[in-house]
Design a protein around this motif. Structure first.
Motif, PDB file in Angstrom:
ATOM      1  N   THR A  84       0.816  -1.216   0.000  1.00  0.00           N
ATOM      2  CA  THR A  84       0.000   0.000   0.000  1.00  0.00           C
ATOM      3  C   THR A  84       0.854   1.274   0.000  1.00  0.00           C
ATOM      4  O   THR A  84       0.309   2.369  -0.091  1.00  0.00           O
ATOM      5  CB  THR A  84      -0.974   0.018   1.212  1.00  0.00           C
ATOM      6  N   GLU A 152      -7.729  -0.654  -0.428  1.00  0.00           N
ATOM      7  CA  GLU A 152      -6.372  -0.470  -0.960  1.00  0.00           C
ATOM      8  C   GLU A 152      -5.581  -1.784  -0.931  1.00  0.00           C
ATOM      9  O   GLU A 152      -4.878  -2.120  -1.881  1.00  0.00           O
ATOM     10  CB  GLU A 152      -5.655   0.612  -0.138  1.00  0.00           C
ATOM     11  N   HIS A 157      -4.065  -2.199  -4.502  1.00  0.00           N
ATOM     12  CA  HIS A 157      -2.734  -2.775  -4.772  1.00  0.00           C
ATOM     13  C   HIS A 157      -2.776  -3.597  -6.053  1.00  0.00           C
ATOM     14  O   HIS A 157      -1.824  -3.599  -6.838  1.00  0.00           O
ATOM     15  CB  HIS A 157      -2.251  -3.595  -3.563  1.00  0.00           C
TER      16      HIS A 157
END
Ligand SMILES: NC(=O)c1ccc[n+]([C@@H]2O[C@H](COP(=O)([O-])OP(=O)(O)OC[C@H]3O[C@@H](n4cnc5c(N)ncnc54)[C@H](OP(=O)(O)O)[C@@H]3O)[C@@H](O)[C@H]2O)c1
Length: 298
Positions: A84, A152, A157
Motif C-alpha cells: 500500500t 487499498e 494494490h
C-alpha cells in the motif's frame, strides 16, 4: 507464451500435449512469504519458473529463501515492502522485470557469453495479486478509514500491480494475471468491507480480460474457500477448540475439510500456464464446495 490461434481438431486417438510446465516463466507474486502466496511461490519454483515476491517482514522472506535449494533460491527474488506504500510496489515490479531481463535492460554487467539469450526475451509472463485482508471488524465497527485500507489492500494494490506490470507483459508478447479474490467475494458474509473489495476483484478480472485481450494478456480471478494454513485461523481453531472446529467442518464443509493452500496454488499455476490459454475473464472458486463463507467468517 504459446497462444494457440485455432484449436486442433478433436478426433479419435487425439492425445493432448503434455503439461507444459513453467520452466523459464517470469512471475511476480505479492505476499509470498506465507499462506497461499508461499504455496504459489513454492510451486512455481518447483515447476522451473523465476519468481519475484514481496512481504512487509524481512524475516518471513528470509525464512522462505533459507528453505529453498540453492538452485531454486537462485530463481527467487524477494523484496521487503508494504504494497500500500505509494511507489514501492511499482519499483518492485520494475526491479523484478530487470532482474529477469526487463524492458530495455537485457544486457547486464557481468554477463557471460550466452547469458542474455538464456534469459529469453524481455518482460514478465505472469502476475499474481495475492495480498489481501480485512480491517475494522464488523460493518458497524468499521469506519471509513478501515474501508479505505481494506479497499487499498485488496483492489488498490491489485490495480497498481497490474498497471506497473503491463509494459513488461506486453514486452513478453502477452501473459497471464491471476487476482486472488475469496469465497466472500461472490457469496455474502461478513465483514462487508472485505466482501465488497473481493467482489470488485472478480469484476476487475472480467473487465481487464476484455480490455487486455488484444495484447494477449489473460486475466482471471480465483476465489479460495476457508483455507487450512498452519498457525492461522482454522488451524488454530482445530487445535485450541476442536469441538467448535468439528462443528464448523461438519456444517460448512461437504468434504469434511477446508481446501488447502496447495490445492488453490495448483489452480493458480494452471491459470498462469500455457494450458490455460483459453481461459480469460473467468472466476474460479476453489473451495471444495464450501459454497459460502461460514458464520464464523472466512
Ligand atoms: N486464509 C483464508 O482462508 C482465505 C480465504 C479466502 C481468500 N483468502 C485470500 O487469499 C489471499 C492470501 O491469504 P492468506 O491467508 O494466505 O494471507 P496472509 O497469511 O494474511 O498473508 C499472506 C502474505 O501477504 C503478506 N502481506 C500481508 N499484507 C501485506 C502488505 N500490506 N504488503 C506486502 N505484503 C503483505 C504477508 O507477509 P507480511 O505479513 O510479512 O507482510 C504474507 O506473505 C488474500 O488475498 C486473502 O484475502 C484467504
Amino acid at each position: 507464451m504459446v497462444y494457440v490461434e485455432e484449436s486442433p481438431p478433436l478426433r479419435d486417438g487425439y492425445v493432448p500435449a503434455g503439461w507444459p510446465g513453467m520452466r523459464g516463466k517470469r512471475v511476480v507474486v505479492t505476499g509470498g512469504s506465507r499462506g497461499l502466496g508461499e504455496g504459489i511461490v513454492r510451486l512455481l519454483l518447483a515447476e522451473g519458473a523465476r519468481v519475484a515476491t514481496c512481504a512487509r517482514e524481512g524475516a518471513g522472506l528470509a525464512a522462505l529463501g533459507a528453505s529453498m535449494t540453492g538452485e531454486e533460491r537462485a530463481r527467487l527474488f524477494t523484496d521487503e515492502l508494504d504494497v500500500t506504500d505509494p511507489g514501492r510496489l511499482e519499483d518492485f515490479v520494475t526491479a523484478s522485470a530487470k532482474r529477469f531481463g526487463g524492458v530495455g535492460d537485457t544486457q547486464r554487467p557481468g554477463d557471460t557469453e550466452g547469458a542474455e539469450e538464456a534469459r529469453g526475451p524481455d518482460g514478465l509472463d505472469g502476475v499474481v495479486a495475492c495480498v489481501g485482508g480485512s480491517r475494522g471488524g464488523t460493518f458497524e465497527q468499521a469506519d471509513s478509514a478501515d474501508w479505505s485500507v481494506t479497499w487499498e489492500l485488496n483492489v488498490g494494490h491489485t490495480a497498481r500491480l497490474v498497471r506497473a506490470a503491463l509494459p513488461h507483459l506486453r514486452a513478453a508478447g502477452g501473459g497471464s494475471i491471476v487476482l486472488i479474490s475469496s469465497i466472500s467475494g461472490w457469496k455474502p458474509g461478513p465483514p462487508a468491507q472485505y466482501g465488497a473489495a473481493k467482489s470488485a476483484l472478480i469484476h476487475l478480472a472480467a473487465s481487464l480480460a476484455r480490455e487486455l485481450g488484444p495484447d494477449r494478456i489473460r486475466v482471471n480471478a480465483v476465489s479460495p474457500g476457508s483455507m487450512l494454513i498452519p498457525g492461522r485461523r482454522w488451524d488454530r481453531m482445530r487445535h485450541e477448540d476442536p469441538r467448535a472446529y468439528d462443528a464448523f467442518a461438519g456444517a460448512e464443509l461437504p468434504t469434511g475439510a477446508p481446501v488447502s493452500p496447495h490445492e488453490v496454488a495448483r489452480t493458480v499455476v494452471f491459470l498462469l500456464s500455457d494450458w490455460a490459454t483459453g481461459v480469460s475473464g473467468a472466476h474460479l472458486p476453489v473451495d471444495r464446495a464450501q459454497n459460502a463463507p461460514s458464520p464464523y467468517g472466512y
